[in-house]
Scaffold this motif. Structure first.
Motif, PDB file in Angstrom:
ATOM      1  N   ARG A  60     -46.586 -12.447   9.128  1.00 26.16           N
ATOM      2  CA  ARG A  60     -45.578 -12.186   7.937  1.00 26.16           C
ATOM      3  C   ARG A  60     -45.107 -10.565   8.002  1.00 26.16           C
ATOM      4  NH1 ARG A  60     -46.237 -13.492   2.102  1.00 26.16           N
ATOM      5  NH2 ARG A  60     -46.062 -11.971   1.008  1.00 26.16           N
ATOM      6  N   SER A 107     -45.180 -23.875   1.740  1.00 29.64           N
ATOM      7  CA  SER A 107     -46.562 -23.719   1.258  1.00 29.64           C
ATOM      8  C   SER A 107     -47.608 -24.623   1.226  1.00 29.64           C
ATOM      9  CB  SER A 107     -46.586 -22.763  -0.186  1.00 29.64           C
ATOM     10  OG  SER A 107     -45.609 -21.569  -0.214  1.00 29.64           O
ATOM     11  N   SER A 150     -49.505 -17.129   0.286  1.00 28.62           N
ATOM     12  CA  SER A 150     -49.578 -18.221   0.331  1.00 28.62           C
ATOM     13  C   SER A 150     -50.045 -18.449   1.898  1.00 28.62           C
ATOM     14  CB  SER A 150     -48.246 -19.121   0.144  1.00 28.62           C
ATOM     15  OG  SER A 150     -47.412 -18.574   0.695  1.00 28.62           O
ATOM     16  N   ASN A 185     -49.647 -20.561   4.146  1.00 25.73           N
ATOM     17  CA  ASN A 185     -48.927 -21.044   5.354  1.00 25.73           C
ATOM     18  C   ASN A 185     -48.658 -20.030   6.490  1.00 25.73           C
ATOM     19  OD1 ASN A 185     -47.386 -20.238   2.652  1.00 25.73           O
ATOM     20  ND2 ASN A 185     -45.768 -20.009   4.461  1.00 25.73           N
ATOM     21  N   HIS A 192     -37.313 -19.358   3.948  1.00 21.73           N
ATOM     22  CA  HIS A 192     -38.570 -19.761   3.259  1.00 21.73           C
ATOM     23  C   HIS A 192     -38.817 -21.102   3.333  1.00 21.73           C
ATOM     24  CE1 HIS A 192     -40.744 -16.216   0.902  1.00 21.73           C
ATOM     25  NE2 HIS A 192     -41.601 -17.249   1.110  1.00 21.73           N
ATOM     26  N   GLU A 231     -45.759 -21.775  -6.244  1.00 24.25           N
ATOM     27  CA  GLU A 231     -46.338 -20.290  -6.486  1.00 24.25           C
ATOM     28  C   GLU A 231     -45.930 -19.915  -7.769  1.00 24.25           C
ATOM     29  OE1 GLU A 231     -44.077 -21.295  -4.107  1.00 24.25           O
ATOM     30  OE2 GLU A 231     -44.540 -20.251  -2.117  1.00 24.25           O
ATOM     31  N   LYS A 284     -50.491 -14.918   9.426  1.00 28.95           N
ATOM     32  CA  LYS A 284     -49.269 -15.573   8.993  1.00 28.95           C
ATOM     33  C   LYS A 284     -47.901 -15.307   9.665  1.00 28.95           C
ATOM     34  CE  LYS A 284     -47.922 -15.701   4.538  1.00 28.95           C
ATOM     35  NZ  LYS A 284     -47.824 -16.945   4.093  1.00 28.95           N
TER      36      LYS A 284
HETATM   37 MG    MG Z   1     -45.448 -17.232   0.334  1.00 28.38          MG
END
Ligand code: MG
Ligand code: AMP
Length: 350
Positions: free
Chosen positions: A56, A149, A141, A143, A234, A178, A54
Motif C-alpha cells: 500500500r 477487497s 481492507s 487485499n 482500486h 467498505e 499490502k
Molecule cells: Mg482498501
C-alpha cells in the motif's frame, strides 16, 4: 519478508488471535463490511508492516477501529456533537468518521494528516478481538493493494497467506463493501466514500451533507482527493471493466450487442441466462442492492481465475446502497462507463 505460517482461527479462539496484535503482529479480522488487515494502531512498526504486506502506498492513511464510542476522545482532539449523534445511530456499524487527531496517534496511521478515521465495527468476532486486544486496531481492507477487497477468509488468504500471522474466519461479510466515510472536519460534513450507511441515512441525522467529487467521477490531473485512497486504481480485476448504465433491460441488451465469446459479464440475476459462451457472475436481483453489495467484490475477484480478457458490468442506480455498489464498479472500471439514455421512469427517480 520471511514467509509466515498463517494460522486460521475460529471465532472461539479470539483471545489467541488478539495476542498477535498485542505483540505487534498482523491479523486478518472479519468485519461486517470486508475483512481487515489489523495491527496495533499505537505501534508504528506494526502499522508499517500493514503497508508492506499490502503493497500500500505510504500516503494512504488507515482507519482506527475501536470497541466503543467512548474511546473517541482518547484519539481525537475535538469530538463534535455530530459525531456522537452518528455513533448513537450507526455504531457499531459500517461508518467511519474523520475527526481531528490527538498527537498520540502515530503519523504512519494518518499518513501525516492532522485528522484520523475512526470506526466501531459490528461483527461479533471483530468486537471480541478489539476488546481482547485492548488497543485501537489500525486496519485497511485485507487485499493486496489494488485488488478487490476480501469478503470472506478464503479471499483474504489468496492475497495474504504467508504474509500475516493469522486470520479469524468469521464467515462471509454481511455488508460486503467498505465503510461509509464522512469527514466531520468539513463544513458541511462531507461524504468521502459511500458504503453501508447511505447518504440518505446520513442526511437524516446531519441535515446537509456534501458529496466529494471523487465519489462519482475520476480525479482530474493534479487534483488532491480528501480521502487519499480515492486517487488509486482500486478493486480492479486484471481484465479491463466497462460499466454500462441505464435501465437494467437496456443495459443487458447493450451488453448482448457488444459481447464476444469468453468475455466476462457482471449482471443482475434476471439476465444471467442471456450471455451464453461468456463467464457470467450474477450480482443478485436488480432490486436487491444489499445482495449486490455483498457480491460485488467476489464477482470482480472471480475473473482473475478465468481467461476473460474484458468484462462488462451492469450497475444499479445511485439511490441508497446503490451509490456504494456503483462507486466500486466505476472504480474497478477506472470510470470507463457507457451511459445509455435513461427512460422516463428512471428520469423521474433522479
Ligand atoms: Mg482498501
Ligand atoms: P481502506 O478502507 O482499505 O481501504 O482504507 C481506508 C480509507 O480511508 C482510504 O480510502 C483512506 O484514504 C481513507 N482515510 C483514512 N484516514 C483518513 C483521513 N484521516 N482523512 C481522509 N481519508 C482517510
Amino acid at each position: 519478508m520471511r514467509p509466515l505460517n498463517t494460522r486460521v482461527f475460529t471465532p472461539e479462539q479470539v483471545s489467541e488471535a488478539a495476542a498477535i496484535l498485542r505483540r505487534g503482529g498482523l491479523l486478518g479480522i472479519p468485519t461486517e463490511t470486508v475483512y481487515g488487515l489489523g495491527a496495533d494502531g499505537l505501534n508504528p512498526d506494526a502499522v508499517k508492516a500493514i503497508f508492506a504486506a499490502k503493497g500500500r502506498p505510504q500516503d494512504n492513511p488507515l482507519i482506527l477501529h475501536i470497541p466503543t464510542a467512548d474511546w473517541l476522545e482518547r484519539y481525537c482532539a475535538e469530538v463534535p456533537p455530530q459525531a456522537y449523534a452518528l455513533a448513537e445511530r450507526f455504531w457499531p456499524g459500517p461508518l467511519t468518521m474523520i475527526l481531528r487527531r490527538r498527537p498520540c496517534v502515530p503519523d504512519v496511521v494518518t499518513a501525516g494528516l492532522d485528522t484520523v478515521g475512526m470506526r466501531c465495527p459490528d461483527h461479533p468476532a471483530a468486537r471480541a478481538v478489539l476488546t481482547a486486544a485492548g488497543v485501537p486496531v489500525a486496519a485497511p481492507s485485507g487485499n493486496t493493494s489494488g485488488r478487490p477487497s476480501p469478503t470472506c477468509a478464503a479471499h483474504m488468504l489468496e492475497d495474504m497467506n504467508g504474509k500475516i500471522e493469522g486470520i479469524v474466519d468469521g464467515g462471509p461479510c454481511a455488508v460486503g463493501v467498505e465503510s461509509t466515510i464522512i469527514d466531520l472536519t468539513a463544513v458541511p460534513p462531507r461524504l468521502l466514500r459511500p458504503g453501508g450507511v447511505s447518504l440518505e441515512q446520513l442526511r437524516a441525522v446531519l441535515g446537509e451533507v456534501a458529496v466529494d467529487g471523487a465519489v462519482s467521477r475520476p480525479l482530474s490531473a493534479g487534483e488532491r482527493p480528501r480521502a487519499p485512497g480515492m486517487k488509486y486504481r482500486h478493486y480492479a480485476p486484471r481484465a479491463p471493466v466497462t460499466v454500462v448504465r441505464g435501465s437494467p433491460g437496456a443495459a443487458a441488451a447493450y451488453i448482448r450487442s457488444q459481447i464476444r465469446p469468453g468475455d466476462g459479464v457482471i449482471c443482475f440475476e434476471e439476465f444471467a441466462q442471456e450471455y451464453p459462451g461468456c463467464v457470467v457472475e450474477s450480482l443478485g436481483s436488480a432490486a436487491d442492492k444489499g445482495e449486490q453489495a455483498r457480491r460485488v467484490f467476489a464477482a470482480l475477484r472471480s475473473f482473475d481465475a478465468t481467461s476473460a480478457v474484458r468484462i462488462w458490468a451492469q450497475c444499479p442506480d445511485e439511490v441508497e446502497l446503490g451509490l456504494a455498489v456503483c462507486n466500486r464498479l466505476n472504480k474497478a472500471a477506472g470510470f470507463h462507463i457507457v451511459q445509455l439514455p435513461m427512460d422516463a421512469e428512471q428520469r423521474a427517480g433522479e
